[in-house]
Scaffold this active site. Structure first.
Site, PDB file in Angstrom:
ATOM      1  N   ARG A   1      -4.378  10.595 -13.885  1.00  0.00           N
ATOM      2  CA  ARG A   1      -3.532  10.724 -12.692  1.00  0.00           C
ATOM      3  C   ARG A   1      -2.473   9.607 -12.689  1.00  0.00           C
ATOM      4  NH1 ARG A   1      -1.659   8.056  -8.363  1.00  0.00           N
ATOM      5  NH2 ARG A   1      -3.663   7.013  -8.051  1.00  0.00           N
ATOM      6  N   ASP A   2      -2.865   8.400 -12.363  1.00  0.00           N
ATOM      7  CA  ASP A   2      -1.915   7.284 -12.275  1.00  0.00           C
ATOM      8  C   ASP A   2      -1.294   7.001 -13.639  1.00  0.00           C
ATOM      9  OD1 ASP A   2      -0.515   5.280 -11.038  1.00  0.00           O
ATOM     10  OD2 ASP A   2      -2.228   4.008 -10.600  1.00  0.00           O
TER      11      ASP A   2
ATOM     12  N   HIS B   1      -8.463  -0.971  -6.717  1.00  0.00           N
ATOM     13  CA  HIS B   1      -7.492  -0.408  -7.658  1.00  0.00           C
ATOM     14  C   HIS B   1      -6.517  -1.515  -8.028  1.00  0.00           C
ATOM     15  CE1 HIS B   1      -4.635   2.766  -9.139  1.00  0.00           C
ATOM     16  NE2 HIS B   1      -3.748   1.850  -8.783  1.00  0.00           N
TER      17      HIS B   1
ATOM     18  N   HIS C   1      -3.638  -3.483 -10.829  1.00  0.00           N
ATOM     19  CA  HIS C   1      -2.715  -3.491 -11.966  1.00  0.00           C
ATOM     20  C   HIS C   1      -2.746  -4.896 -12.584  1.00  0.00           C
ATOM     21  CE1 HIS C   1      -0.555   0.451 -11.330  1.00  0.00           C
ATOM     22  NE2 HIS C   1      -1.314   0.363 -10.254  1.00  0.00           N
TER      23      HIS C   1
ATOM     24  N   CYS D   1       3.121   2.506 -10.641  1.00  0.00           N
ATOM     25  CA  CYS D   1       3.687   3.325  -9.574  1.00  0.00           C
ATOM     26  C   CYS D   1       5.189   3.463  -9.769  1.00  0.00           C
ATOM     27  CB  CYS D   1       3.386   2.667  -8.222  1.00  0.00           C
ATOM     28  SG  CYS D   1       4.172   3.479  -6.825  1.00  0.00           S
TER      29      CYS D   1
ATOM     30  N   ASN E   1      -2.043  -0.020 -14.878  1.00  0.00           N
ATOM     31  CA  ASN E   1      -3.361  -0.299 -14.326  1.00  0.00           C
ATOM     32  C   ASN E   1      -4.121  -1.218 -15.286  1.00  0.00           C
ATOM     33  OD1 ASN E   1      -3.765   1.736 -11.961  1.00  0.00           O
ATOM     34  ND2 ASN E   1      -2.854   2.947 -13.602  1.00  0.00           N
TER      35      ASN E   1
END
Lengths: 305, 305
Positions: free
Chosen positions: A17-18, A211, A213, A244, A253
């Site tokens: 996803r990300d 979550h 990074h 993002c 991430n």
């Protein structure tokens, strides 16, 4: 610190996803499916499979339905999908995915950049999703983006995090919540401190996730400090993929393989096979437009892990 | 974790020693002196100024006497020099530097590669240095290299670390001791666990330091976990310079600016001005043959720290 040993942690994989959405070139659906299969085979037990969003907003997610259909009902891994609103939630539920992820930013400025809504409007969307999903959001995860730093306004005050978390908890009392270091500029002790602060004000049974990074290279340390504060779900992306599109200055991430190494070497089990995960990370890094940001993989020379 | 806040830590700067020696091209003496002056002006309170070694072994240290003469008696910073043996200790003491650093590897293989001696022979050298320096080594620091991983043999057993640390403590009971992650492949919880293990077997008053490299990207996390185990002195090199010439596969020391960020953001004071330190790190990175391995400096774009 030794009391941290001999536990377990869940590494939630967000590369599909990300991660994928950070790659400009469209990845063939078959290749996405093969990578997800590899991740499952490595032992990943929770994953964000993608987003039910408009392909105009994120073209990389245009094949979400096809991928969802392929993995529908697959056992052994809890797969969730990101939904931006009640309509996305309906699509996800119809596709057989009751585990939803919704994102709201603590920073007003970032929320507008990310979803073109005020925080209050996003919380209204959350209300609609909980109504759609039912059960107080018991299978929902709420990502509180920019819980530490905003790419546009800088430091985000703890009180703002407490306020948005508190409001979201009222709307979705049974949901899981993530504090997200969207820009990768948080530091480990602040991560632990913020989790302790929001957890104190939430019901004991609320489940928390982190979550992160790795922009400032604190990704692994931040994850360990979140864990030490009581967070049992840590997000990562194989190969350190991600970023993002509305967070300029952020890198990917934290790499799942770096997290796996840090936890497993410390005696905290992840259930993930490192060799298989590294192979999958290499496959992701080899995608057109892909690369690796994993520390375990950018070692200049010498013995393999 | 919140009990870690509101303390202080000493960041010991090793760029002029471990860092400079990793640069092939000889750095002009005046430039070395200027960089050390910049580090002092940034608030560095402990530093390894260089090594009294044969210029044949490490050509970059050929101007050690000149640099030592320049900074002799300088107040506000405790400057130590590395010495390989009793002869080096005599030279250092004559030059007015009573703060000595001696290195012995826990791994026999690495000790032979590093100094062409067995561990037992190195401990004999330590005995000679303590005799030369007097006072049980009260101003001596003993670096226990390869306390976690050996570039030649892999994992180093904890028992081997305990054995060498125990023997060195008998020889130099008043010295300060460092566990060194020479290859940068240690993980945070193992770092904390090993410090706790050796500290339990040492006198309460023994002072401990951690020397880390950032090969696997765990440098900052390892430092924080060492601190949480009770280590008050953390080594770093501005710009993440460094790397043992006899440790293939290792990258530079953990960048002092990354450490400063992680500690200061967590409320633990370092006494170091980050802006001045970053300026100095940029100066080091701009040296012919220099580069930066600092996470704070390799952020791709966006706001400065």
């Amino acid at each position: 610190m030794t009391d941290m040993r001999n536990g377990s942690v869940t590494l939630l994989e967000v590369a599909p996803r990300d991660g994928f959405q950070s790659i400009d070139k469209l990845i063939p659906t078959a290749e996405k499916i093969a990578i997800v299969e590899d991740l499952l085979s490595a032992g990943v037990s929770r994953m964000e499979l993608g987003s039910f969003v408009s392909p105009k907003a994120i073209p990389q997610m245009a094949d979400m339905k096809e991928i969802a259909a392929h993995f529908k009902g697959r056992e052994g891994c809890r797969m969730s999908v990101l939904v931006p609103n009640g309509k996305g939630a309906s699509l996800a539920l119809e596709a057989g995915y009751p585990d939803l992820v919704f994102v709201v930013s603590v920073s007003e400025t970032h929320n507008r950049a990310n979803v073109n809504q005020s925080v209050a409007q996003s919380l209204d969307q959350l209300r609609a999703i909980v109504a759609e999903a039912g059960d107080g959001g018991s299978r929902l995860r709420v990502d509180l983006a920019t819980s530490f730093d905003c790419p546009f306004t800088g430091d985000v005050p703890l009180d703002a995090v407490r306020k948005v978390a508190g409001e979201a908890l009222v709307i979705a009392p049974a949901a899981e919540f993530a504090l997200c270091d969207t820009t990768g500029r948080a530091d480990p002790m602040t991560v632990a401190h913020r989790f302790e602060a929001v957890m104190r004000e939430a019901p004991d049974e609320t489940v928390w996730a982190f979550h992160g990074h790795d922009t400032f290279g604190m990704g692994v340390a931040n994850a360990l400090y979140a864990y030490s504060a009581g967070v049992t779900i840590i997000e990562g992306a194989a190969a350190g993929l991600g970023g993002c599109p509305f967070a300029p200055g952020a890198t990917g991430n934290t790499a799942t393989e770096d997290l796996q190494f840090a936890f497993e070497q410390g005696g905290i089990t992840t259930g993930i096979d490192r060799a298989k995960l590294l192979d999958t990370a290499d496959r992701i890094a080899a995608l057109p437009g892909g690369k690796t940001a994993s520390h375990l993989r950018i070692v200049p020379r010498g013995r393999a892990v």
